[in-house]
Motif scaffolding. Structure first.
Motif, PDB file in Angstrom:
ATOM      1  N   LYS A  13       0.819  -1.221   0.000  1.00  0.00           N
ATOM      2  CA  LYS A  13       0.000   0.000   0.000  1.00  0.00           C
ATOM      3  C   LYS A  13       0.853   1.272   0.000  1.00  0.00           C
ATOM      4  N   HIS A  14       2.149   1.160   0.279  1.00  0.00           N
ATOM      5  CA  HIS A  14       3.014   2.341   0.344  1.00  0.00           C
ATOM      6  C   HIS A  14       3.903   2.534  -0.884  1.00  0.00           C
ATOM      7  N   ILE A  15       3.841   1.633  -1.842  1.00  0.00           N
ATOM      8  CA  ILE A  15       4.752   1.700  -2.985  1.00  0.00           C
ATOM      9  C   ILE A  15       4.594   3.005  -3.758  1.00  0.00           C
ATOM     10  N   GLU A  16       3.383   3.399  -4.079  1.00  0.00           N
ATOM     11  CA  GLU A  16       3.181   4.638  -4.839  1.00  0.00           C
ATOM     12  C   GLU A  16       3.723   5.847  -4.088  1.00  0.00           C
ATOM     13  N   THR A  17       3.526   5.867  -2.779  1.00  0.00           N
ATOM     14  CA  THR A  17       4.024   6.981  -1.970  1.00  0.00           C
ATOM     15  C   THR A  17       5.549   7.009  -1.989  1.00  0.00           C
ATOM     16  N   PHE A  18       6.179   5.835  -1.848  1.00  0.00           N
ATOM     17  CA  PHE A  18       7.642   5.775  -1.896  1.00  0.00           C
ATOM     18  C   PHE A  18       8.162   6.284  -3.229  1.00  0.00           C
ATOM     19  N   VAL A  19       7.605   5.780  -4.329  1.00  0.00           N
ATOM     20  CA  VAL A  19       8.081   6.167  -5.665  1.00  0.00           C
ATOM     21  C   VAL A  19       7.882   7.669  -5.884  1.00  0.00           C
ATOM     22  N   ALA A  20       6.745   8.194  -5.478  1.00  0.00           N
ATOM     23  CA  ALA A  20       6.496   9.635  -5.626  1.00  0.00           C
ATOM     24  C   ALA A  20       7.493  10.446  -4.809  1.00  0.00           C
ATOM     25  N   ASN A  21       7.799   9.989  -3.606  1.00  0.00           N
ATOM     26  CA  ASN A  21       8.758  10.698  -2.759  1.00  0.00           C
ATOM     27  C   ASN A  21      10.168  10.625  -3.349  1.00  0.00           C
ATOM     28  N   PHE A  22      10.512   9.488  -3.923  1.00  0.00           N
ATOM     29  CA  PHE A  22      11.811   9.379  -4.588  1.00  0.00           C
ATOM     30  C   PHE A  22      11.890  10.369  -5.746  1.00  0.00           C
ATOM     31  N   HIS A  23      10.854  10.401  -6.580  1.00  0.00           N
ATOM     32  CA  HIS A  23      10.859  11.320  -7.729  1.00  0.00           C
ATOM     33  C   HIS A  23      10.916  12.777  -7.268  1.00  0.00           C
ATOM     34  N   ARG A  42      13.738  -1.762  -9.330  1.00  0.00           N
ATOM     35  CA  ARG A  42      12.650  -2.514  -8.710  1.00  0.00           C
ATOM     36  C   ARG A  42      12.840  -3.985  -9.043  1.00  0.00           C
ATOM     37  N   ASP A  43      12.724  -4.839  -8.047  1.00  0.00           N
ATOM     38  CA  ASP A  43      12.860  -6.272  -8.253  1.00  0.00           C
ATOM     39  C   ASP A  43      11.765  -6.761  -9.203  1.00  0.00           C
ATOM     40  N   LYS A  44      12.132  -7.601 -10.151  1.00  0.00           N
ATOM     41  CA  LYS A  44      11.180  -8.085 -11.146  1.00  0.00           C
ATOM     42  C   LYS A  44      10.151  -9.057 -10.562  1.00  0.00           C
ATOM     43  N   ASN A  45      10.528  -9.792  -9.524  1.00  0.00           N
ATOM     44  CA  ASN A  45       9.626 -10.783  -8.955  1.00  0.00           C
ATOM     45  C   ASN A  45       8.952 -10.311  -7.676  1.00  0.00           C
ATOM     46  N   LYS A  46       9.696  -9.662  -6.819  1.00  0.00           N
ATOM     47  CA  LYS A  46       9.144  -9.114  -5.576  1.00  0.00           C
ATOM     48  C   LYS A  46       8.983  -7.615  -5.792  1.00  0.00           C
ATOM     49  N   THR A  47       7.853  -7.218  -6.354  1.00  0.00           N
ATOM     50  CA  THR A  47       7.680  -5.837  -6.803  1.00  0.00           C
ATOM     51  C   THR A  47       7.565  -4.814  -5.674  1.00  0.00           C
ATOM     52  N   ASN A  48       7.598  -5.279  -4.441  1.00  0.00           N
ATOM     53  CA  ASN A  48       7.624  -4.350  -3.304  1.00  0.00           C
ATOM     54  C   ASN A  48       9.061  -4.096  -2.828  1.00  0.00           C
ATOM     55  N   VAL A  49      10.044  -4.674  -3.522  1.00  0.00           N
ATOM     56  CA  VAL A  49      11.458  -4.519  -3.154  1.00  0.00           C
ATOM     57  C   VAL A  49      12.136  -3.614  -4.181  1.00  0.00           C
ATOM     58  N   LYS A  85      13.699  -4.825   7.225  1.00  0.00           N
ATOM     59  CA  LYS A  85      14.817  -3.960   7.587  1.00  0.00           C
ATOM     60  C   LYS A  85      15.634  -3.636   6.333  1.00  0.00           C
ATOM     61  N   PRO A  86      15.921  -2.353   6.091  1.00  0.00           N
ATOM     62  CA  PRO A  86      16.752  -2.012   4.933  1.00  0.00           C
ATOM     63  C   PRO A  86      18.148  -2.619   5.067  1.00  0.00           C
ATOM     64  N   GLU A  87      18.738  -2.928   3.938  1.00  0.00           N
ATOM     65  CA  GLU A  87      20.103  -3.436   3.895  1.00  0.00           C
ATOM     66  C   GLU A  87      20.916  -2.508   3.010  1.00  0.00           C
ATOM     67  N   ALA A  88      22.178  -2.289   3.364  1.00  0.00           N
ATOM     68  CA  ALA A  88      23.021  -1.400   2.577  1.00  0.00           C
ATOM     69  C   ALA A  88      24.417  -1.978   2.444  1.00  0.00           C
TER      70      ALA A  88
END
Length: 98
Positions: A13-23, A42-49, A85-88
């Protein structure tokens, strides 16, 4: 110069908000002192990653960004949307083929 790769996972439910904030912020990030390159994947299989991929002149430049008001404002919006958890990774680029 080194490469910073960050893996981010979001609630669907947050993907659109994340992408908009990135842009909204991508030019400010890219123009931050020491940032030479920025991409979002964006991951091709796990589209929330998602992955951010950026080049930095020095670790000091990245740390300055991570302690900046810009990063803090982006993180304040982004952090509550995670479902993992984010990974870097900070890596040195050894070779580029053209």
């Amino acid at each position: 110069m080194f490469v910073r790769i960050v893996k981010l996972g979001f609630e669907e439910k947050h993907i659109e908000t994340f992408v908009a904030n990135f842009h909204k912020n991508k030019r400010a990030i890219r123009n931050f002192k020491g940032c030479e390159f920025l991409e979002l994947y964006r991951d091709k299989n796990k589209t929330n990653v998602f992955f951010t991929y950026s080049y930095w002149q020095s670790e000091t430049d990245l740390e300055n960004y991570r302690h900046s008001d810009l990063f803090k404002s982006i993180w304040a919006v982004t952090k509550p949307m995670f479902n993992m958890k984010p990974e870097a990774w900070s890596v040195d680029k050894l070779e580029t083929l053209e």
